[in-house]
Every structure is written in structure tokens, then in C-alpha cells.
Design an enzyme around this catalytic site. Structure first.
Site, PDB file in Angstrom:
ATOM      1  N   CYS A 151       0.802  -1.084  -0.024  1.00 54.84           N
ATOM      2  CA  CYS A 151       0.000   0.015  -0.032  1.00 54.84           C
ATOM      3  C   CYS A 151       1.003   1.160  -0.002  1.00 54.84           C
ATOM      4  O   CYS A 151       1.786   1.205   0.836  1.00 54.84           O
ATOM      5  CB  CYS A 151      -0.910  -0.041   1.296  1.00 54.84           C
ATOM      6  SG  CYS A 151      -2.123   1.330   1.538  1.00 54.84           S
ATOM      7  N   HIS A 242      -2.634  -3.943 -10.912  1.00 57.19           N
ATOM      8  CA  HIS A 242      -3.168  -3.124 -11.347  1.00 57.19           C
ATOM      9  C   HIS A 242      -3.668  -3.011 -12.920  1.00 57.19           C
ATOM     10  O   HIS A 242      -2.853  -3.398 -13.507  1.00 57.19           O
ATOM     11  CB  HIS A 242      -2.393  -1.718 -11.151  1.00 57.19           C
ATOM     12  CG  HIS A 242      -2.186  -1.171  -9.637  1.00 57.19           C
ATOM     13  ND1 HIS A 242      -3.049  -0.605  -8.870  1.00 57.19           N
ATOM     14  CD2 HIS A 242      -1.193  -1.758  -8.730  1.00 57.19           C
ATOM     15  CE1 HIS A 242      -2.491  -0.632  -7.492  1.00 57.19           C
ATOM     16  NE2 HIS A 242      -1.532  -1.318  -7.578  1.00 57.19           N
ATOM     17  N   GLU A 297     -10.591   0.547  -5.838  1.00 58.51           N
ATOM     18  CA  GLU A 297      -9.387  -0.515  -5.392  1.00 58.51           C
ATOM     19  C   GLU A 297      -9.962  -1.764  -4.863  1.00 58.51           C
ATOM     20  O   GLU A 297     -10.920  -1.863  -4.408  1.00 58.51           O
ATOM     21  CB  GLU A 297      -8.725   0.134  -3.886  1.00 58.51           C
ATOM     22  CG  GLU A 297      -7.926   1.328  -4.039  1.00 58.51           C
ATOM     23  CD  GLU A 297      -7.244   1.648  -2.907  1.00 58.51           C
ATOM     24  OE1 GLU A 297      -6.943   0.565  -2.156  1.00 58.51           O
ATOM     25  OE2 GLU A 297      -6.711   2.813  -2.678  1.00 58.51           O
ATOM     26  N   CYS A 306      -4.630   6.380  -4.180  1.00 53.63           N
ATOM     27  CA  CYS A 306      -4.182   5.166  -4.127  1.00 53.63           C
ATOM     28  C   CYS A 306      -2.576   5.302  -4.771  1.00 53.63           C
ATOM     29  O   CYS A 306      -2.282   5.518  -5.919  1.00 53.63           O
ATOM     30  CB  CYS A 306      -4.871   4.322  -5.340  1.00 53.63           C
ATOM     31  SG  CYS A 306      -4.219   2.724  -5.351  1.00 53.63           S
ATOM     32  N   GLY A 309      -1.272   2.684  -6.984  1.00 52.43           N
ATOM     33  CA  GLY A 309      -2.119   2.721  -8.448  1.00 52.43           C
ATOM     34  C   GLY A 309      -1.534   4.043  -9.178  1.00 52.43           C
ATOM     35  O   GLY A 309      -1.457   4.066 -10.490  1.00 52.43           O
TER      36      GLY A 309
HETATM   37  N1  LIG Z   1      -6.478  -2.076  -2.045  1.00 53.45           N
HETATM   38  C1  LIG Z   1      -5.091  -2.369  -2.425  1.00 53.45           C
HETATM   39  C2  LIG Z   1      -4.393  -2.117  -1.208  1.00 53.45           C
HETATM   40  C3  LIG Z   1      -4.050  -0.627  -0.986  1.00 53.45           C
HETATM   41  C4  LIG Z   1      -3.632   0.148  -2.096  1.00 53.45           C
HETATM   42  C5  LIG Z   1      -3.712   1.643  -2.011  1.00 53.45           C
HETATM   43  N2  LIG Z   1      -4.483   2.050  -0.862  1.00 53.45           N
HETATM   44  C6  LIG Z   1      -2.222   2.390  -1.958  1.00 53.45           C
HETATM   45  O1  LIG Z   1      -2.095   3.494  -1.607  1.00 53.45           O
HETATM   46  O2  LIG Z   1      -1.359   1.965  -2.929  1.00 53.45           O
HETATM   47  C7  LIG Z   1      -4.925  -3.803  -2.856  1.00 53.45           C
HETATM   48  O3  LIG Z   1      -5.858  -4.796  -2.357  1.00 53.45           O
HETATM   49  O4  LIG Z   1      -4.054  -4.000  -3.568  1.00 53.45           O
END
Ligand SMILES: N[C@H](CCC[C@H](N)C(=O)O)C(=O)O
Length: 364
Positions: A151, A242, A297, A306, A309
Site C-alpha cells: 500500500c 493494477h 481499489e 491510491c 495505483g
Molecule cells: N487495495 C489495495 C491495497 C491498498 C493500495 C492503496 N491504498 C495504495 O495506496 O497503494 C490492494 O488490495 O491491492
């Protein structure tokens, strides 16, 4: 949102006789304390928890105590936490440095992340002991209880959390073991955090996606049919998967503000070509160095930002020929500076991470 005072903390002592064992979120009320950005305590009654409190007492931490000293308190059943956010992508941070097992279960995390019946967050992040010589380990549970590999906004919050726990000031960097491998966040003099997010993973089967590779071994501007609409997608992993799109095959320029993420997001997230589900970024090209994105997400839904992301978006934009390697990525919660460095092939992300409040919650 700056915390102006955190010196006093009101804790609700629970008299075990009167407190019946509770499963948070299923009983009638919780009173938990938090210190808000003004010089008084606010003790909230949250209708979904119940703690029968015999009395309220205020504990004024001595001036010398750090704001996180309350995390050392070990009242049985209480979880002490610090709420952080990175551009509105918000997390419950837990000091888990004394154990290699998370202090709460994925089911408890899901309940605590609920914005009506819990603390409210996009995830729970655990600061744990390092492995193989790293300073720390970071683990995270999404708000649906699933555990992602990494994350980006969260690791910036993690770095600021560690600095506070360890009473460190100024420029600091840490080596952090994560599901995406070694990640190195560095707190800058201005308080922002620059993170070496490692190398993007482009091999289709490692994203993972079952979409056929169309450029070397990766998926770049390939066609994906989502509910009868054909989208151009590029698939990138930053440790977590992604799916990045700049628009549909019909080619009209994507206006991300017009998208109904709640309607279309889950169709990408659960698409059969993503065996581990996927995060999906919808991107508008403002200029070769300025991108605008919204995100649905995996395991958290539409979030304000994100970090992984934004990194994937710049990689995809370069691969598709839309952008330079250094971009400002605009998210609903604010901008992130992203650079995909040619020399080491690493992606670097720079952005803020801030405390929202300090709190305690009674778990059963
Ligand atoms: N929901 C994402 C994890 C958090 C990613 C996001 N909050 C960031 O800041 O990179 C997943 O399941 O891959």
C-alpha cells in the site's frame, strides 16, 4: 488536519462486572476517546459499540510523554491506534512491534473499518518486527478484510507512525519488509515522505492476469471487454495488481469525473482475467507530465487516493506513450509526485502522510 494538542487523553475505564463480553459493532454503544485538532477532548458515543463505563477519567500525559505513549497501555481488550491518512486514503495504524502476528483478525479489521459502525478507514496497517535484516515489517488488511501485498499511501503513513513511535525527528528512512518485497520510505525535511516503491512487474502472469501478453511479456493497451464495452488496458503490478485504462476502444477522451465508479469498478475488480482481483485506475491525460486519475481499489472500493495505483498509472502512461517518466498524478484527495527512473527501473513516489486522531477501542 494538524493535531494541536494531544496531551490529555480521556480513557473510559471499564468495570468488568458491568461490561459484558461484547463483539464490537454488534452492541449498543462505545465511548472511545480521541484527540481532535482543537484543544479539548472529544469523547464520542458511537452507537454500535457498548462499553458500560463506571466513570470517565482523564489521564493527562506528562509533557514529556510522546503523543503515542498511550499505545503502551495494555488494558486488556483495548486496541490503541493512531488514525492516519495519505491524501484521504485513510488507515488505522497499530503498534504491533512486539509480535509477528497481527493483533486483530481480518474480520475485526473489516468491522473497525466500517464507516458507520466502526472507526472508519480504508484499511488497518500493522507495524511489526523486521525480517532478514529490515527495520520493520508492514502488513495491511483492506477494509474488506483481504490482505494485499502493498500500500503506497499506507507506507507513507507507516513511516510517519514509526518516527513518532521512536521519537525521531527530521529526515529519516527505514527499510520495510512487505508483501511486495523491500520498500524504503524516507521522511523529507518538509514532512512529506519519498518512497522507493521498487520495480514495476509487467510480466502478465506475474501481475497476475490471464490477458494475453501483447508487448514483450506484458499487457499494454490491450482490449478488455467489460460488460460489452471494450476498454484499452495496461496491466502493471507494484506488488499488487493494477489494471490501468485511458479509455475505451471507441477512443473518445476519458472524463474520469463522469464515471460511475460504484457501477463499473466492481466489474473490473472481479473480472475473470484477474485471478487475484485487481485495483483499477481510470486516467485522463492532462499533459505529458500531468495525469488525472480515479481509482476503484481491490478490497476497498472507491478511495480518494491510491499510491501503488499512481505508480502503476505512470508506468502504463509511459508504456503507452502518453507521458514522461516524471509526472504529477492528480487524485481526488490531492497530488502525488511519481517518477519511474530509467537508471534503476525503480518507481519513486513522494507525498504527504498526516495524523487524523489518536484513539482506543474495546475489542472483545
Ligand atoms: N487495495 C489495495 C491495497 C491498498 C493500495 C492503496 N491504498 C495504495 O495506496 O497503494 C490492494 O488490495 O491491492
Amino acid at each position: 488536519m494538524a493535531i494541536t494538542t494531544t496531551r490529555s487523553l480521556s480513557v473510559t475505564p471499564v468495570t468488568r462486572r458491568s461490561a459484558t463480553p461484547i463483539n464490537p459493532l454488534r452492541s449498543s454503544s462505545l465511548s472511545y476517546s480521541l484527540t481532535r485538532p482543537f484543544s479539548s477532548n472529544l469523547t464520542l458515543k458511537v452507537p454500535s459499540f457498548r462499553v458500560s463505563a463506571s466513570s470517565m477519567s482523564s489521564i493527562h500525559a506528562p509533557e514529556s510523554a510522546s503523543r503515542t505513549s498511550f499505545l503502551d497501555r495494555r488494558e486488556s481488550g483495548f486496541l490503541h491506534f493512531v488514525k492516519y491518512h495519505g491524501l484521504g486514503n485513510d488507515f488505522i495504524l497499530v503498534d504491533n512491534r512486539n509480535s509477528t502476528e497481527p493483533r486483530i483478525t481480518p474480520e475485526q479489521a473489516e468491522k473497525l473499518c466500517d464507516r458507520n459502525f466502526g472507526i472508519g478507514a480504508d484499511g488497518v496497517i500493522f507495524a511489526m518486527p523486521g525480517v532478514n535484516g529490515t527495520d520493520y515489517t508492514m502488513r495491511i488488511f483492506n477494509s474488506d478484510g483481504s490482505e494485499p501485498e502493498m500500500c503506497g499511501n499506507g507506507v507513507r503513513c507507516f513511516a510517519r507512525f514509526i518516527a513518532e513511535l521512536e521519537n525521531l525527528n527530521g529526515k529519516q528512512s527505514f527499510t520495510v519488509h512487505t508483501g511486495a518485497g523491500l520498500i524504503v520510505p524516507e521522511i523529507q525535511d518538509d514532512g512529506k515522505v519519498k518512497v522507493d516503491m521498487g520495480e514495476p512487474i509487467l510480466k502478465a502472469s506475474d501481475v497476475p492476469t490471464s490477458l494475453s501478453a501483447n508487448k514483450d511479456q506484458s499487457v499494454v493497451k490491450s482490449e478488455l471487454d467489460v460488460d460489452g464495452v471494450k476498454w484499452n488496458v495496461t496491466c502493471v503490478s507494484m506488488g499488487n495488481p493494477h489494471c490501468v485504462t485511458f479509455g475505451t476502444k471507441e477512443g473518445q477522451n476519458l472524463k474520469v469525473d463522469k464515471l460511475n465508479l460504484a457501477e463499473i469498478g466492481p466489474k473490473f475488480e472481479h473480472h475473470s482475467v484477474f485471478p487475484a482481483r485487481t485495483n483499477t485506475e481510470f486516467v485522463e491525460i492532462i499533459s505529458p507530465s500531468q495525469l488525472k486519475m480515479r481509482v476503484w481499489e481491490r478490497g476497498a472500493g472507491a478511495t480518494l487516493a491510491c499510491g501503488t495505483g499512481a505508480c502503476a498509472v505512470v508506468v502504463a502512461a509511459v508504456l503507452e506513450g502518453h507521458a514522461e517518466r516524471r509526472c504529477t498524478v492528480g487524485l481526488p484527495g490531492g497530488p502525488l509526485d511519481i517518477e519511474w527512473e530509467e537508471e534503476d527501473n525503480h518507481v519513486y513516489m513522494t507525498g504527504p502522510a498526516e495524523v487524523v486522531f489518536y484513539g482506543s477501542v474495546l475489542l472483545n
